[in-house]
Motif scaffolding. Structure first.
Motif, mmCIF file in Angstrom:
data_model
loop_
_atom_site.group_PDB
_atom_site.id
_atom_site.type_symbol
_atom_site.label_atom_id
_atom_site.label_comp_id
_atom_site.label_asym_id
_atom_site.label_seq_id
_atom_site.Cartn_x
_atom_site.Cartn_y
_atom_site.Cartn_z
ATOM 1 N N GLU B 178 3.624 -15.334 -0.201
ATOM 2 C CA GLU B 178 2.799 -14.841 0.884
ATOM 3 C C GLU B 178 1.822 -15.938 1.300
ATOM 4 O OE1 GLU B 178 0.729 -11.268 -0.130
ATOM 5 O OE2 GLU B 178 -0.365 -11.210 1.763
ATOM 6 N N ALA B 179 1.615 -16.034 2.607
ATOM 7 C CA ALA B 179 0.805 -17.143 3.098
ATOM 8 C C ALA B 179 -0.674 -16.898 2.852
ATOM 9 C CB ALA B 179 1.050 -17.333 4.583
ATOM 10 N N GLY B 337 10.197 -13.601 12.592
ATOM 11 C CA GLY B 337 9.127 -12.802 12.014
ATOM 12 C C GLY B 337 7.944 -13.672 11.669
ATOM 13 N N GLU B 338 7.173 -13.208 10.705
ATOM 14 C CA GLU B 338 5.959 -13.914 10.339
ATOM 15 C C GLU B 338 5.902 -13.936 8.813
ATOM 16 O OE1 GLU B 338 1.311 -13.867 11.798
ATOM 17 O OE2 GLU B 338 2.573 -12.124 12.101
ATOM 18 N N ALA B 368 2.857 -22.561 12.737
ATOM 19 C CA ALA B 368 2.094 -22.171 11.563
ATOM 20 C C ALA B 368 0.845 -21.430 11.995
ATOM 21 C CB ALA B 368 1.712 -23.403 10.756
ATOM 22 N N GLY B 369 0.545 -20.335 11.342
ATOM 23 C CA GLY B 369 -0.647 -19.552 11.653
ATOM 24 C C GLY B 369 -1.255 -19.029 10.380
ATOM 25 N N MET B 374 5.253 -18.413 12.105
ATOM 26 C CA MET B 374 5.716 -17.414 13.054
ATOM 27 C C MET B 374 6.796 -18.030 13.896
ATOM 28 S SD MET B 374 2.812 -15.229 14.908
ATOM 29 C CE MET B 374 3.748 -14.665 16.297
ATOM 30 N N GLY B 375 7.786 -17.230 14.236
ATOM 31 C CA GLY B 375 8.821 -17.750 15.091
ATOM 32 C C GLY B 375 10.177 -17.365 14.546
ATOM 33 N N SER B 376 11.159 -18.234 14.725
ATOM 34 C CA SER B 376 12.499 -17.857 14.299
ATOM 35 C C SER B 376 13.241 -19.059 13.746
ATOM 36 C CB SER B 376 13.286 -17.264 15.472
ATOM 37 O OG SER B 376 13.466 -18.261 16.448
#
Lengths: 257, 614
Positions: B178-179, B337-338, B368-369, B374-376
């Motif tokens: 998990e980020a 997704g994220e 990156a957030g 995030m993205g694909s």
């Protein structure tokens, strides 16, 4: 050809013997066996193992029971007992390709060690003994004995000198063969009744240099390792590994094949 | 703000210097005390008195409620400098005390006194504010303090030693994968010039991504522990822990160059312009952080490939689903997704062996957030069916751990049926392929396992049921043995009986022969030659058969002599016997005149039988 004939005779004898001993109890166990096989097919390994073990506890068995029990243990992740039962199946049916394949597959997951290659005639002799099952050898004994009797009859009753000579030497050779087969049959029977081979069942055991707690560690062995029992002393057993090393193990850590 | 402050400070300093210099007194001697303006209860702090004269008789005033733990330790330094040809010597003595205050409040340290050339010189008074021990990352700065300052700087900006580095995480406890965001901030009131050395924590147990685009320090006013500082963001990292457990993040260490204004000794009206700006080094470290990383719950679902995050979407497509052989199909596997999108592995579809497949082309569009990437991500497979028929790309599942729900979520796509029609050239290709030989593929084993159950019902046997030495075994041994022994005895008896019969026959041989000969004799009297010779021959053959125990059928004239010799009949007798037989045969068919007389034959036969009988 001759193997097929032997097998046919063996089967006939087996069927005769089995039908002689057929009883209500063995019929009930036969049903249990079908049940156990169904459990195993459905992947219910724990139930299958229980049922197979019950059949064995009643004093009944055959190669397939051991084979399937070994399979179920393998699927459950119990490598030691899987190998133990596959080895037992191999004793009853030394040439079954499935048993041999599964054993090789299972042993590949255990400790690997440098196997001491037996002298060629030892290997040859062991291989020769494994051509037939213990009962197969007993049937061979009977057949050789009868053939020897026929040769003796030829020697006794033939008018022709040549025939009598053939009978005489035939009887000698067949008698020798018969004695060899008898030796093997007795040997294989004792291997099953009181085996000197064992499989380690504890997941990790220490091979000790002497049969007490003070002995220094020789090696760490793991589940599924094949050992040969050399001698016993109280709760300790002197064992020989496949690589030829000899050390001491607790009796509780392994089970005889 | 800062500049306004500086202006004011500079103004005050200038005017103060102006006053001092205009007084023309004590310009040579400066005696200052320095101490942190704010300390916490129980904290050790230093009070340093500096004097630019060679003295060592410092006297501290009465200190109420302040413990002196150590001191004074004196430092003496002399420096020579040549500026514009003018050599100046400066001497500096410093007296350092380590003190501690155990109660909250405001404490005044009255001026300390030294005597220079007989004149007492007083230092400035020091005010120390003692506050309660707050969360205290400000302590971290204490270790890094090291000063080498020149006299006359007491007036420079207040808390010049205050440089604080703070590391913080946006979450204190996360799941593996998990980020979490690590932020490094610098709080300061000092005039920072530059950074000589920066040591940021080694983020070994993480996959990290720098979230800052611009690494230059941008100071803004901010508050920390109730005090106002200039704050700059020094680093922002996205961290994805790769193992579970308590992970320690090492301190961040910076070595700053701090600008310090130094008045030239004499000073003057314009001294502000000639102030030296000296840069000294100060090393500051933050506190280390610890992060609790929870392991992902067991058991993990089969299709789990490391994905942790939220709002994952899984999409698989195979286009077109109807092709001709040797035409390509595009299979796209995409996850969006994220979360830790960057490091999870995309599920790999299994293709039928009659499809040629190539390594996938992977592409990603990630940003990156704070909550991870995030993205694909997408993998594009190109497969080419080599044979016609109906095939299927099996169902593909993707599992990830949803950190919001705290559980695994499995997404599935497919299966995708694919119809492959025979291509225009494929018929020819097939046959040529076969004959080219090398085109045939070896069977690929994907996974090996132990062989399956023996499912046919087999007959159970008792464990102790060995054929060897069993009843059946002994039956099989003894029955044939008994039969053989029985046969043997029967055979012996038959031989014995036969022998008896022959003995009788032997004994009777002579009698029978005599009887026959008597009958022959009767034919002599009747002169019936043919019957006579027949009878004699029959008598002789019969005698020989009985005598030698050889059946009549096995006797011929050829072997008779041999057999007789075998039975120890003398050669003369045997020859005579044969001769008589020959004579009989001859006489039977020859005319009477030529042959011997019947009486002679009779006598010879009787003689030879008689001799053989002895």
């Amino acid at each position: 050809m001759i193997r097929n004939i032997l097998k046919a005779i063996y089967t006939v004898v087996l069927v005769l013997v089995c039908s002689m001993y057929a009883s209500a109890q063995s019929q009930a166990l036969q049903d249990s066996l079908t049940q156990a096989n169904n459990y195993a097919k459905d992947g219910l390994n724990a139930q299958a193992i229980n049922t197979y073990e019950y059949i064995l506890s009643q004093g009944y068995t055959n190669a397939s029971v051991y084979y399937n029990l070994g399979y179920a243990y393998y699927k459950q992740g119990n490598l030691g007992r899987a190998i133990l039962n596959m080895e037992r199946a191999k004793k009853l049916n030394p040439n079954d390709p499935d048993i041999l394949y599964n054993l090789e597959h299972a042993y590949a997951m255990t400790d690997q060690m440098q196997v001491v290659e037996p002298v060629f005639f030892e290997a040859w002799w062991a291989g020769f003994k494994n051509i037939l099952s213990p009962n197969g050898w007993a049937v061979v004994v009977v057949i050789l004995f009868i053939l020897a009797l026929c040769a003796i009859a030829g020697f006794l009753f033939a008018n022709n000198i040549a025939l009598r000579k053939v009978g005489f030497f035939g009887a000698m050779v067949l008698s020798i063969f018969c004695i060899v087969a008898l030796t093997i049959a007795i040997n294989k029977r004792s291997e099953i009744i009181d085996s000197t081979e064992a499989i380690i069942l504890s997941s990790s055991v220490t091979l000790s240099t002497s049969p007490d707690k003070n002995g220094s560690e020789m090696a760490i062995l793991h589940e599924g390792t094949h050992v040969e029992i050399v001698s016993l002393l109280n709760e300790w057993a002197e064992v020989r590994l496949k690589d030829g090393n000899v050390g001491w193990l607790k009796v509780a850590d392994f089970e005889k094949i | 703000m800062m500049t306004v402050n500086k202006h004011i400070l500079r103004f005050i300093t200038l005017s103060l210097i102006f006053c001092l210099t205009s007084l023309g007194l004590m310009a040579q001697t400066s005696f200052t005390g320095q101490a942190p303006s704010t300390v916490t209860v129980g904290e050790n702090f230093r009070v340093i008195y500096k004097v630019n004269a060679d003295v060592n008789n410092i006297r501290l005033p009465e200190l109420d409620g302040i413990n002196i733990l150590y001191g004074p330790s004196t430092q003496h330094s002399t420096s020579y400098s040549s500026i514009n040809g003018k050599v100046t010597t400066s001497v500096e003595n410093s007296f350092t005390y380590v003190m501690r205050i155990d109660k909250v409040g405001t404490y005044n340290i009255d001026p300390a006194t030294i005597t220079v050339e007989g004149q007492p010189v007083r230092s400035n008074a020091i005010t120390i504010n003692v506050i309660k021990d707050a969360s205290s990352s400000s302590n971290a700065t204490q270790g890094g303090q090291k000063q080498q300052s020149q006299p006359g700087t007491a007036q420079s900006s207040g808390n010049k030693d205050d440089i604080i580095i703070v590391q913080s995480l946006n979450k204190s406890s996360v799941y593996e994968g998990e980020a979490v965001v690590l932020t490094i901030k610098i709080y300061t009131n000092a005039d920072l010039n530059n950074i000589f050395d920066a040591k940021e924590p080694s983020l070994d147990n993480f996959v990290s991504q720098d979230l800052m685009e611009d690494r230059s320090l941008q100071f803004q006013l901010g508050e920390y522990n109730g005090r106002t500082y200039h704050v700059a963001l020094a680093g922002r990292y996205l961290l994805i822990p790769q193992k579970s457990g308590n992970i320690t993040i090492d301190p961040t260490e910076y070595e700053f160059g701090v600008k310090k204004r130094i008045r030239n000794g004499g000073g003057g009206f314009f001294s502000g312009f000639f102030d030296d700006i000296q840069i000294y080094r100060q090393r500051v470290a933050s506190k280390s952080l610890s992060l609790n990383v929870k392991p992902l719950p067991q058991p993990r679902p089969a299709g789990f490939s490391g994905g942790v995050g939220t709002n994952f979407k899984f999409n698989v497509s195979a286009t077109p689903d109807q092709v001709e052989t040797d035409n390509s199909i595009q299979v796209k596997v995409a996850v969006s997704g994220e979360g830790n999108l960057k490091i999870l592995s995309l599920p790999k579809p299994q293709f039928h062996q009659d499809f040629d497949s190539f390594d996938p082309k992977e592409s990603s569009n990630l940003k990156a957030g704070a909550n991870g990437f995030m993205g694909s991500r997408e993998a594009e497979y190109l497969i080419i069916p080599r044979r016609d028929g109906d095939f299927e790309i099996p169902q593909l599942s993707f599992s990830y751990f949803n950190t919001e729900q705290g559980k695994y979520v499995t997404l599935t796509q497919g299966p995708f049926p694919i119809h492959v029609a025979k291509g225009a050239n494929s018929g020819n290709n097939q046959s040529t392929q076969v004959f080219q030989g090398g085109q045939r593929e070896q069977v690929q084993y994907v996974g090996k396992d132990i062989r399956y159950l023996h499912t046919n019902d087999t007959e159970l046997k008792s464990k102790d049921d060995f054929f060897l030495f069993s009843g059946a075994f002994w039956t099989c041994i003894f029955c044939p043995l008994a039969i053989l022994i029985a046969c043997f005895f029967a055979y012996r008896k038959k031989i014995k009986d036969n022998a008896n019969m022959m003995a009788v026959k032997k004994r009777r041989a002579n009698k029978v022969a005599k009887k026959r000969l008597k009958k022959a004799q009767s034919f002599i009297t009747k002169n019936e030659r043919e019957n006579f010779f027949d009878e004699v021959m029959r008598a002789m053959w019969g005698y020989l058969s009985d005598k030698l125990s050889i059946p009549m059928s096995e006797l011929t004239k050829d072997n008779a002599r041999e057999k007789m010799l075998e039975h120890s009949i003398s050669e003369a007798d045997a020859d005579e016997f044969i001769n008589v037989l020959d004579a009989c045969e001859f006489a039977r068919y020859a005319p009477a005149e030529l042959s011997d007389k019947m009486e002679d034959i009779y006598n010879r036969a009787a003689d030879v039988i008689g001799r053989m009988e002895k």
